[in-house]
Design a protein around this motif. Sequence first.
Motif, PDB file in Angstrom:
ATOM      1  N   UNK A   1       0.819  -1.214   0.000  1.00  0.00           N
ATOM      2  CA  UNK A   1       0.000   0.000   0.000  1.00  0.00           C
ATOM      3  C   UNK A   1       0.850   1.261   0.000  1.00  0.00           C
ATOM      4  N   UNK A   2       2.088   1.151   0.452  1.00  0.00           N
ATOM      5  CA  UNK A   2       2.998   2.284   0.457  1.00  0.00           C
ATOM      6  C   UNK A   2       3.276   2.790  -0.956  1.00  0.00           C
ATOM      7  N   UNK A   3       3.079   1.943  -1.970  1.00  0.00           N
ATOM      8  CA  UNK A   3       3.378   2.316  -3.348  1.00  0.00           C
ATOM      9  C   UNK A   3       2.275   3.151  -3.989  1.00  0.00           C
ATOM     10  N   UNK A   4       1.091   3.143  -3.413  1.00  0.00           N
ATOM     11  CA  UNK A   4      -0.057   3.818  -4.030  1.00  0.00           C
ATOM     12  C   UNK A   4       0.195   5.308  -4.269  1.00  0.00           C
ATOM     13  N   UNK A   5       0.652   6.089  -3.299  1.00  0.00           N
ATOM     14  CA  UNK A   5       0.876   7.517  -3.577  1.00  0.00           C
ATOM     15  C   UNK A   5       1.882   7.759  -4.707  1.00  0.00           C
ATOM     16  N   UNK A   6       2.933   6.957  -4.756  1.00  0.00           N
ATOM     17  CA  UNK A   6       3.924   7.120  -5.824  1.00  0.00           C
ATOM     18  C   UNK A   6       3.313   6.792  -7.185  1.00  0.00           C
ATOM     19  N   UNK A   7       2.495   5.740  -7.241  1.00  0.00           N
ATOM     20  CA  UNK A   7       1.864   5.370  -8.511  1.00  0.00           C
ATOM     21  C   UNK A   7       0.857   6.431  -8.953  1.00  0.00           C
ATOM     22  N   UNK A   8       0.096   6.966  -8.020  1.00  0.00           N
ATOM     23  CA  UNK A   8      -0.847   8.039  -8.368  1.00  0.00           C
ATOM     24  C   UNK A   8      -0.076   9.238  -8.919  1.00  0.00           C
ATOM     25  N   UNK A   9       1.052   9.537  -8.334  1.00  0.00           N
ATOM     26  CA  UNK A   9       1.885  10.630  -8.847  1.00  0.00           C
ATOM     27  C   UNK A   9       2.373  10.384 -10.257  1.00  0.00           C
TER      28      UNK A   9
ATOM     29  N   UNK B   1       0.797   8.903 -12.542  1.00  0.00           N
ATOM     30  CA  UNK B   1      -0.308   9.050 -13.492  1.00  0.00           C
ATOM     31  C   UNK B   1      -0.306  10.427 -14.148  1.00  0.00           C
ATOM     32  N   UNK B   2       0.468  11.359 -13.591  1.00  0.00           N
ATOM     33  CA  UNK B   2       0.562  12.722 -14.138  1.00  0.00           C
ATOM     34  C   UNK B   2       1.858  12.936 -14.912  1.00  0.00           C
ATOM     35  N   UNK B   3       2.647  11.898 -15.071  1.00  0.00           N
ATOM     36  CA  UNK B   3       3.928  12.014 -15.767  1.00  0.00           C
ATOM     37  C   UNK B   3       3.711  12.421 -17.226  1.00  0.00           C
ATOM     38  N   UNK B   4       4.658  13.098 -17.811  1.00  0.00           N
ATOM     39  CA  UNK B   4       4.527  13.543 -19.206  1.00  0.00           C
ATOM     40  C   UNK B   4       4.650  12.384 -20.196  1.00  0.00           C
ATOM     41  N   UNK B   5       5.215  11.263 -19.749  1.00  0.00           N
ATOM     42  CA  UNK B   5       5.432  10.114 -20.641  1.00  0.00           C
ATOM     43  C   UNK B   5       4.245   9.156 -20.564  1.00  0.00           C
TER      44      UNK B   5
ATOM     45  N   UNK C   1       1.759   2.303 -17.380  1.00  0.00           N
ATOM     46  CA  UNK C   1       2.321   1.332 -16.450  1.00  0.00           C
ATOM     47  C   UNK C   1       1.821   1.574 -15.018  1.00  0.00           C
ATOM     48  N   UNK C   2       1.756   2.838 -14.613  1.00  0.00           N
ATOM     49  CA  UNK C   2       1.261   3.153 -13.269  1.00  0.00           C
ATOM     50  C   UNK C   2      -0.202   2.749 -13.121  1.00  0.00           C
ATOM     51  N   UNK C   3      -1.010   2.977 -14.148  1.00  0.00           N
ATOM     52  CA  UNK C   3      -2.416   2.578 -14.101  1.00  0.00           C
ATOM     53  C   UNK C   3      -2.537   1.057 -14.008  1.00  0.00           C
ATOM     54  N   UNK C   4      -1.737   0.352 -14.784  1.00  0.00           N
ATOM     55  CA  UNK C   4      -1.763  -1.114 -14.735  1.00  0.00           C
ATOM     56  C   UNK C   4      -1.381  -1.621 -13.338  1.00  0.00           C
TER      57      UNK C   4
ATOM     58  N   UNK D   1      -7.699   7.383 -11.446  1.00  0.00           N
ATOM     59  CA  UNK D   1      -7.919   6.549 -12.632  1.00  0.00           C
ATOM     60  C   UNK D   1      -9.063   7.092 -13.483  1.00  0.00           C
ATOM     61  N   UNK D   2     -10.077   7.637 -12.860  1.00  0.00           N
ATOM     62  CA  UNK D   2     -11.179   8.226 -13.620  1.00  0.00           C
ATOM     63  C   UNK D   2     -10.696   9.430 -14.423  1.00  0.00           C
ATOM     64  N   UNK D   3      -9.840  10.253 -13.825  1.00  0.00           N
ATOM     65  CA  UNK D   3      -9.273  11.391 -14.565  1.00  0.00           C
ATOM     66  C   UNK D   3      -8.449  10.903 -15.753  1.00  0.00           C
ATOM     67  N   UNK D   4      -7.767   9.804 -15.578  1.00  0.00           N
ATOM     68  CA  UNK D   4      -6.901   9.267 -16.623  1.00  0.00           C
ATOM     69  C   UNK D   4      -7.697   8.757 -17.820  1.00  0.00           C
ATOM     70  N   UNK D   5      -8.968   8.523 -17.648  1.00  0.00           N
ATOM     71  CA  UNK D   5      -9.790   8.077 -18.772  1.00  0.00           C
ATOM     72  C   UNK D   5      -9.983   9.189 -19.809  1.00  0.00           C
ATOM     73  N   UNK D   6      -9.527  10.399 -19.496  1.00  0.00           N
ATOM     74  CA  UNK D   6      -9.576  11.523 -20.436  1.00  0.00           C
ATOM     75  C   UNK D   6      -8.211  11.784 -21.072  1.00  0.00           C
ATOM     76  N   UNK D   7      -7.268  10.881 -20.863  1.00  0.00           N
ATOM     77  CA  UNK D   7      -5.902  11.048 -21.357  1.00  0.00           C
ATOM     78  C   UNK D   7      -5.877  11.108 -22.882  1.00  0.00           C
ATOM     79  N   UNK D   8      -4.900  11.804 -23.419  1.00  0.00           N
ATOM     80  CA  UNK D   8      -4.756  11.918 -24.871  1.00  0.00           C
ATOM     81  C   UNK D   8      -4.325  10.605 -25.529  1.00  0.00           C
ATOM     82  N   UNK D   9      -3.671   9.731 -24.784  1.00  0.00           N
ATOM     83  CA  UNK D   9      -3.167   8.476 -25.330  1.00  0.00           C
ATOM     84  C   UNK D   9      -4.193   7.357 -25.124  1.00  0.00           C
ATOM     85  N   UNK D  10      -4.549   6.674 -26.198  1.00  0.00           N
ATOM     86  CA  UNK D  10      -5.583   5.636 -26.100  1.00  0.00           C
ATOM     87  C   UNK D  10      -5.136   4.446 -25.247  1.00  0.00           C
TER      88      UNK D  10
END
Length: 71
Positions: free
Chosen positions: A9-17, A19-23, A29-32, A48-57
């Motif tokens: 569970x300690x990894x969750x904040x880092x993974x959420x962060x 999700x905003x990476x430019x790459x 990978x973070x979403x997976x 994850x809901x915000x990420x559903x609006x991402x430019x990359x399919x």
Amino acid sequence: LGTLQPRPEWAVPALIGRLKDRRPGLRRLAAECLGQLEIDTPDVRQALQRLQQDADDRVREAAAAALARLQ
């Protein structure tokens, strides 16, 4: 990640962060990883809901699949 016990569970904040990476590959990978962890918190779900609006399919698909695992 999903098979680790106890769940990291300690990894969750880092993974959420990540999700905003430019790459997009890193966002995907973070979403997976969040989907594999299956830690259903409001922060995870909202990110994850915000990420559903991402430019990359591929990123959008990864976010949708992760959300489906949380159901």
